[in-house]
Write an enzyme that holds these catalytic residues in place. Structure first.
Site: not given
Length: 677
Positions: A350, A552
């Site tokens: 990521d 997030e």
């Protein structure tokens, strides 16, 4: 827009067995040598989930206990063609099952024979666009984050001998591109229960990706969210593992075709491996305290289904599992994913995920994480040796390449590990058609009419229609086109709010989205003349409110009492959770004046807002519907029958969270609930 047939990865027709049986056998290659660690599964095709699995031992031998009637034995190992055997009644031994080398490996051999180790390290590097050079070699890939898009990057990237793929988070459409079709976020698609629809959406997104010159998608998210406090619940389809596996595989099928045979195929990425929806208290990037049994039963099956469907890439997760950061967990990446599931594509980090492993749990201002003292260079060593193949290093590509060269020169990372990673990346590029056709499929590349096309928008509108969940209806819905309707609320006429995050930016936008239709405008389209501009004269008030966009950890609830709170923000990342008391007071004031009030909630998760639901005469969950707001009016006016079902258990009180089907807790509404008319 032409849709492919609905297909699921399958290899052979089965021969039934009469009863459960123990079976054994051996796996060899074409020379007759035993094949170690071949993945042997028993499955009922075309089901993508195995009922039993094992690995061949050093002698190539395997044993399985429960082959049943109507099942097959499927054998897989990276570098070989899969082999499928019908289970024969009465037969217990399957010796010398021969795996043939995949012809694609010969092509990879020829390409790699002309590459230096430095070239291979560059292939393992994903820099930030517009860079195409990593060291003195050509990068394997480049990306841009939410809100960034370089329309002409392809002109240099795709002319390289090995094309540089261009990656974006097209999680619900190419939403950083103006006038694109923006589909409901995954939680809304989970409410549809419609895998055929999700497959079509996968294809539509791929077509718009090619139109925008994007060939790598960081999607689908196949998380199984378990805690509504987590700020990424909406990225997953459901709390239910089987539903996530079904819809995740369908999206892959739409993006890549049946076994990577679609002309429009792009590289899809299953994410985030593994356990991102299981973190303690729902903290993003936190630690998941779970048993191996739970991990395998609840969180692994969607990956198995995606791998069986042919996904070419898997993204490692920021979270930890029992204290181990998932970018450096060799037992999960190499042991489970690459060996047990026989995944032969590449594993990608990521965003600066390797560096994240030096401070597990770090999430911006929300948490500093655990300071481990591990150096960036050691983190690279740990991640690559754990099985990570491509480093997403938009901020540190140069230092990654330098460190890799030093680590390989010292023998800390073996050349064989580098070659394996490069082989996996090339394998994916070949299967995606990026080597044979570097410019991409002519029927789709640069075809701008596909961006926000009528067909795609109609598909998105259908998804909105099928995603709406009616939780409450006291003789308010369906609305009549002859009635006077007042549509109001913070989210009624703002397409940025209804699209959610990953739209025109990482954290979304508070402004209108180009080409999108608001819920209010949808009312005017569906029932022209029914909407009036004053509450005073209205029979029914449609009150459209909800969460603002967040991505997030910015969406995490980390406070003490989540009850009757909805997230708001003043600026892009200035988040706070405010009480629903003002909304309730407004509803009661309208009701006191004789109006019926239907609340339409825009949300990325079920919320413990029981008081708000109780106050309304009707309550509709629209999730994050995307660009086609008219789909909401289609259902509210009864033009389309409501069919959406809750993809999550809806909590009655914040003290119940986490609450999920099967845990014995009784929420306000159970998983699968949804009214109709």
């Amino acid at each position: 827009m032409m849709f492919s047939k609905i297909g699921i990865f399958a290899i052979a027709t089965l021969t039934a067995v009469n009863a459960q049986a123990k079976i054994s056998g051996s796996i060899v290659d074409e020379s007759g040598s035993p094949v170690h660690n071949a993945a042997v599964t028993v499955r009922t095709l075309p089901n993508l989930i195995a009922s039993a699995r094992t690995l061949s031992n050093d002698n190539g031998a395997f044993n399985l206990d429960n082959a049943r009637k109507g099942q097959s034995i499927v054998v897989r190992k990276a570098g070989f063609l899969p082999e499928t055997l019908s289970v024969v009644p009465g037969k217990r031994n399957y010796d010398n099952v021969t795996l043939k080398r995949d012809p694609i490996e010969n092509r990879i051999d020829n390409i790699m024979a002309k590459m230096t180790i430095d070239d291979m390290i560059a292939q393992m590097t994903q820099a930030k666009a517009p860079a195409v050079k990593c060291g003195n070699s050509i990068c394997g890939s480049a990306l841009e984050g939410g809100g960034a898009y370089t329309a002409d990057f392809y002109s240099n990237a795709w002319k390289q001998k090995i094309p540089v793929t261009y990656g974006k988070d097209n999680v619900h459409g190419v939403a950083d591109v103006n006038n694109a079709t923006i589909f409901p976020h995954n939680i809304g698609l989970g409410a549809t229960r419609d895998s055929a629809l999700v497959r079509k959406i996968g294809q539509a997104v791929a077509e718009e990706m090619w139109a925008a010159h994007i060939d790598l998608n960081f999607a689908p998210a196949i998380t199984v969210p378990q805690d509504e406090r987590w700020g990424r619940v909406y990225e997953g389809f459901s709390e239910n593992t089987k539903l996530v596996a079904s819809l995740g595989a369908a999206f892959v099928r739409g993006q890549q075709g049946d076994n990577n045979d679609a002309e429009w195929r792009v590289i899809t990425t299953l994410k985030h491996f593994i356990g991102d929806g299981a973190t303690d208290n729902g903290y993003d990037r936190g630690n998941a305290t779970i048993t191996d049994k739970t991990l395998r039963k609840k969180y692994l099956p969607p990956y198995e289904a995606g791998v069986e469907q042919g996904a070419l890439s898997v993204m490692a997760s920021f979270n930890q599992v029992n204290g181990i950061h998932q970018h450096v967990d060799s037992a999960k990446i190499t042991g489970i994913l690459k060996t047990e599931l026989a995944f032969d594509g590449y594993v990608i980090a990521d965003w600066e995920g390797i560096e994240s492993s030096t401070t597990p749990g770090a999430a911006g201002d929300y948490s500093p994480g655990l300071v481990t003292g591990i150096s960036s260079k050691d983190a690279i060593k740990n991640a690559i040796n754990a099985g990570l193949d491509m480093a997403m290093v938009p901020q540190s590509a140069e230092s990654f390449v330098k460190s890799m060269k030093e680590l390989v020169a010292s023998g800390t990372i073996s050349e064989e590990r580098v070659k394996d990673a490069c082989r996996r990346i090339l394998r994916a590029k070949i299967r995606a058609g990026r080597i044979d056709n570097p410019s991409g499929p002519a029927a789709y590349v640069g075809v701008t009419k596909n961006i926000g096309s009528t067909a795609h928008r109609q598909l998105a509108r259908e998804a909105v229609q099928k995603s709406l969940v009616i939780l409450k209806n006291k003789n308010v819905l369906p609305l009549k086109t002859t009635d006077k309707i007042f549509v109001t609320g913070s989210h009624a006429n703002n397409t940025g709010l209804q699209c959610g995050a990953w739209t025109q930016g990482w954290q979304g936008t508070m402004e209108n989205v180009p080409g999108a239709t608001s819920i209010q405008a949808g009312f005017d389209e569906v029932a022209s003349g029914a909407r009036i501009t004053s509450a005073e004269d209205a029979k029914t008030i449609v009150y459209v409110i909800g969460e603002v966009p967040y991505a997030e950890w910015f969406g995490d609830y980390r406070g003490d009492d989540f009850n009757n709170k909805i997230i708001t923000k003043k600026e892009r990342t200035d988040m706070s959770f405010n009480s629903t008391d003002n909304d309730i007071a407004q509803i009661k004031e309208w009701q006191k004046s004789g109006h019926k009030v239907a609340v339409v909630l825009i949300t990325g998760r079920p919320l413990p807002i029981t008081s708000l639901i109780n106050a309304a005469d009707a309550f509709v969950v629209a999730w994050l519907p995307g660009s086609e707001g008219a789909g909401v009016a289609d259902v509210l006016f009864g033009k389309v029958k409501p069919t959406g079902k809750l993809p999550h258990t809806w909590p009655k009180d914040a003290k119940q969270i986490p609450i999920n089907v099967g845990d014995g807790k009784k929420g306000l509404y159970p998983y699968g609930f949804g009214l109709t008319y």
